[in-house]
Design an enzyme around this catalytic site. Structure first.
Site, PDB file in Angstrom:
ATOM      1  N   GLY A 140     -42.661   7.341 -25.868  1.00 13.08           N
ATOM      2  CA  GLY A 140     -42.449   6.325 -24.837  1.00 13.08           C
ATOM      3  C   GLY A 140     -41.589   5.188 -25.364  1.00 13.08           C
ATOM      4  O   GLY A 140     -40.917   5.329 -26.394  1.00 13.08           O
ATOM      5  N   ASP A 142     -47.657   6.899 -17.821  1.00 17.41           N
ATOM      6  CA  ASP A 142     -47.487   5.640 -17.086  1.00 17.41           C
ATOM      7  C   ASP A 142     -46.237   5.639 -16.209  1.00 17.41           C
ATOM      8  O   ASP A 142     -46.119   4.827 -15.297  1.00 17.41           O
ATOM      9  CB  ASP A 142     -47.390   4.465 -18.073  1.00 17.41           C
ATOM     10  CG  ASP A 142     -48.577   4.403 -19.026  1.00 17.41           C
ATOM     11  OD1 ASP A 142     -49.659   4.882 -18.641  1.00 17.41           O
ATOM     12  OD2 ASP A 142     -48.421   3.889 -20.146  1.00 17.41           O
ATOM     13  N   GLU A 150     -55.498  -0.568 -14.553  1.00 21.03           N
ATOM     14  CA  GLU A 150     -56.037  -1.349 -15.682  1.00 21.03           C
ATOM     15  C   GLU A 150     -55.264  -2.654 -15.879  1.00 21.03           C
ATOM     16  O   GLU A 150     -55.783  -3.622 -16.415  1.00 21.03           O
ATOM     17  CB  GLU A 150     -56.017  -0.527 -16.970  1.00 21.03           C
ATOM     18  CG  GLU A 150     -54.608  -0.123 -17.417  1.00 21.03           C
ATOM     19  CD  GLU A 150     -54.580   0.707 -18.700  1.00 21.03           C
ATOM     20  OE1 GLU A 150     -55.636   0.972 -19.274  1.00 21.03           O
ATOM     21  OE2 GLU A 150     -53.464   1.083 -19.117  1.00 21.03           O
ATOM     22  N   HIS A 173     -59.255   8.215 -20.812  1.00 23.73           N
ATOM     23  CA  HIS A 173     -58.365   9.208 -21.419  1.00 23.73           C
ATOM     24  C   HIS A 173     -58.429  10.584 -20.773  1.00 23.73           C
ATOM     25  O   HIS A 173     -57.602  11.446 -21.120  1.00 23.73           O
ATOM     26  CB  HIS A 173     -58.631   9.287 -22.926  1.00 23.73           C
ATOM     27  CG  HIS A 173     -58.235   8.035 -23.641  1.00 23.73           C
ATOM     28  ND1 HIS A 173     -59.022   6.905 -23.626  1.00 23.73           N
ATOM     29  CD2 HIS A 173     -57.119   7.715 -24.333  1.00 23.73           C
ATOM     30  CE1 HIS A 173     -58.411   5.944 -24.303  1.00 23.73           C
ATOM     31  NE2 HIS A 173     -57.254   6.407 -24.734  1.00 23.73           N
ATOM     32  N   THR A 230     -44.615   9.954 -20.886  1.00 20.07           N
ATOM     33  CA  THR A 230     -45.693   8.990 -20.645  1.00 20.07           C
ATOM     34  C   THR A 230     -46.411   9.318 -19.343  1.00 20.07           C
ATOM     35  O   THR A 230     -45.786   9.776 -18.387  1.00 20.07           O
ATOM     36  CB  THR A 230     -45.179   7.536 -20.543  1.00 20.07           C
ATOM     37  OG1 THR A 230     -46.254   6.695 -20.095  1.00 20.07           O
ATOM     38  CG2 THR A 230     -44.050   7.368 -19.554  1.00 20.07           C
TER      39      THR A 230
HETATM   40  O1  F6P Z   1     -49.375   4.652 -22.437  1.00 20.90           O
HETATM   41  C1  F6P Z   1     -50.354   5.603 -22.178  1.00 20.90           C
HETATM   42  C2  F6P Z   1     -51.720   4.981 -22.144  1.00 20.90           C
HETATM   43  O2  F6P Z   1     -52.661   5.976 -21.829  1.00 20.90           O
HETATM   44  C3  F6P Z   1     -51.856   3.792 -21.210  1.00 20.90           C
HETATM   45  O3  F6P Z   1     -51.965   4.160 -19.860  1.00 20.90           O
HETATM   46  C4  F6P Z   1     -53.071   3.111 -21.786  1.00 20.90           C
HETATM   47  O4  F6P Z   1     -53.043   1.743 -21.476  1.00 20.90           O
HETATM   48  C5  F6P Z   1     -52.913   3.334 -23.260  1.00 20.90           C
HETATM   49  O5  F6P Z   1     -52.050   4.450 -23.426  1.00 20.90           O
HETATM   50  C6  F6P Z   1     -54.204   3.592 -23.989  1.00 20.90           C
HETATM   51  O6  F6P Z   1     -53.944   3.663 -25.364  1.00 20.90           O
HETATM   52  P1  F6P Z   1     -54.977   4.208 -26.441  1.00 20.90           P
HETATM   53  O7  F6P Z   1     -54.890   5.705 -26.439  1.00 20.90           O
HETATM   54  O8  F6P Z   1     -54.532   3.600 -27.713  1.00 20.90           O
HETATM   55  O9  F6P Z   1     -56.352   3.770 -26.023  1.00 20.90           O
END
Ligand code: F6P
Length: 368
Positions: free
Chosen positions: A120, A145, A240, A290, A143
């Site tokens: 990303g 996102d 979020e 996740h 991504t």
């Molecule tokens: O960028 C992908 C993402 O899943 C976001 O949507 C989320 O805010 C972040 O990564 C979470 O990161 P981590 O896996 O470090 O908790």
């Protein structure tokens, strides 16, 4: 003119997403079968380049991985060449070093003539020092996102949106049975693409995205009407990164050694608590987390990832280095890696999907 490229490295950086393996497979097969180029897999993102953890990829290594979620190479969203955590300072605080030279040493040691970097905006930023040092690099955007600058659709997004939509669908029946308000917090960092897409696809009643700061009075008023209607329940899809007008985002943790250290999270519970207090409805919160990143890629993500992998090899061999593959205007293109690095593509306020949501009487958290 014959290409001088005989061997390339490939790495996956940042958070994983469905479709990474499809890109690794496409890059490896195209390199070996079409061009006789060897492929070295760099393990665990930039950590593998810094610590010299690599593995030669043969066709058998990428056979059968098209359908698998995650990445066979491993990944890492805490590790940047410019800010690599190693040991501690005298006062006990973490010590960070510039590990660019270590990356260059690994590249030289394994005879990598170029690097394909799948990641990303954070990973593209991590690639910048290598680009500056003259390593030919091609970026492949990934991504859930969907927020990468210059790329209207990245693989992984459609799978995550589908998972989120199915989860919101499931909340409908339990919300209906209990006459409750259900808040579902979705990922997406500072962009609302995932929540907007899943919210519209699931027919959520209220969709809260970072790009439209919400007004709690407007939400309460909308909920009063909705709960008094024959439906008698409500679904709220909450990104979020959503925030009330005049307030900051809700942060769950700060990951010091990450290129993008802020982890968002917690707004779903905050919204639920306030709604229960102010409106008196029974509210429950689900944080999808996740789950949205896991599982097998849907067909369109497998296709997009395969096309991105093949296009990355073509771009590299055409001599156009330091570019990132994009999807824009319904076709594959590319932009400079440095141009994409560190930027985020947000939902524009006049986006047709917002207009469509409003047209079917979805509350976007504001007074419109
Ligand atoms: O960028 C992908 C993402 O899943 C976001 O949507 C989320 O805010 C972040 O990564 C979470 O990161 P981590 O896996 O470090 O908790």
């Amino acid at each position: 003119m014959a290409s001088k490229i005989k061997r390339i490295g490939v790495l996956t950086g940042g958070g994983d997403c469905p479709g990474l393996n499809a890109v690794i497979r496409a890059v490896t097969k195209t390199a070996i079968f079409q061009h006789g180029i060897e492929v070295i897999g760099v393990l665990n993102g930039y950590e593998g380049l810094i610590c010299d953890e690599t593995s030669l990829l043969e066709p058998r290594d990428v056979s059968g991985i098209l359908t698998r979620g995650g990445t066979i190479l491993g990944t890492n969203n805490r590790c940047s060449p410019l800010k690599y955590r190693e040991g501690e300072n005298e006062d006990g605080s973490p010590r960070y070093i510039d590990a660019t030279d270590r990356c260059l040493a690994t590249i030289e040691k394994h005879g990598m003539d170029a690097l394909i970097v799948i990641g990303g905006d954070g990973t593209m930023s991590c690639t910048a020092p290598l680009v500056t040092a003259g390593v030919p690099c091609v970026g492949v955007p990934k991504t859930i996102d969907n927020d990468i600058h210059g790329c209207e659709l990245s693989f992984g997004f459609t799978t995550a949106m589908t998972t989120a939509t199915m989860s919101l669908d499931r909340l409908h029946s339990t919300a209906d049975s209990h006459h409750r308000v259900m808040v579902c917090e979705l990922m997406g960092r500072n962009s609302g693409w995932l929540t907007l897409g899943a919210g519209v696809a699931s027919g959520s009643d209220i969709i809260l995205i970072p790009e439209i700061p919400f007004d709690m009075d407007a939400i309460c008023q909308f909920l009063d009407d909705r709960m008094a209607s024959p439906a008698g329940f409500a679904i709220i899809a909450c990104a979020e990164g959503a925030r009330a007008a005049g307030e900051g985002q809700t942060i769950s943790k700060v990951v010091g050694d990450s290129v993008d250290p802020v982890r968002l999270g917690g707004i779903g519970h905050r919204v639920a608590d306030e709604l229960e207090r102010r409106c008196g409805f029974e509210v429950r919160t689900t944080v999808l987390g996740h789950v949205q990143r896991g599982g097998a890629p849907v067909a369109t993500d497998r296709i997009l990832a395969t096309r991105f992998g093949v296009a990355a090899m073509e771009l590299l061999l055409s001599g156009q280095h330091d570019r990132m593959i994009t999807w824009a205007g319904g076709t594959i293109g590319d932009i400079g890696i440095l141009e994409a690095a560190g930027k985020q593509r947000l939902v524009s306020l006049d986006h047709p999907l917002i207009e469509a949501a409003r047209a079917v009487r979805t509350c976007m958290g504001d007074r419109r």
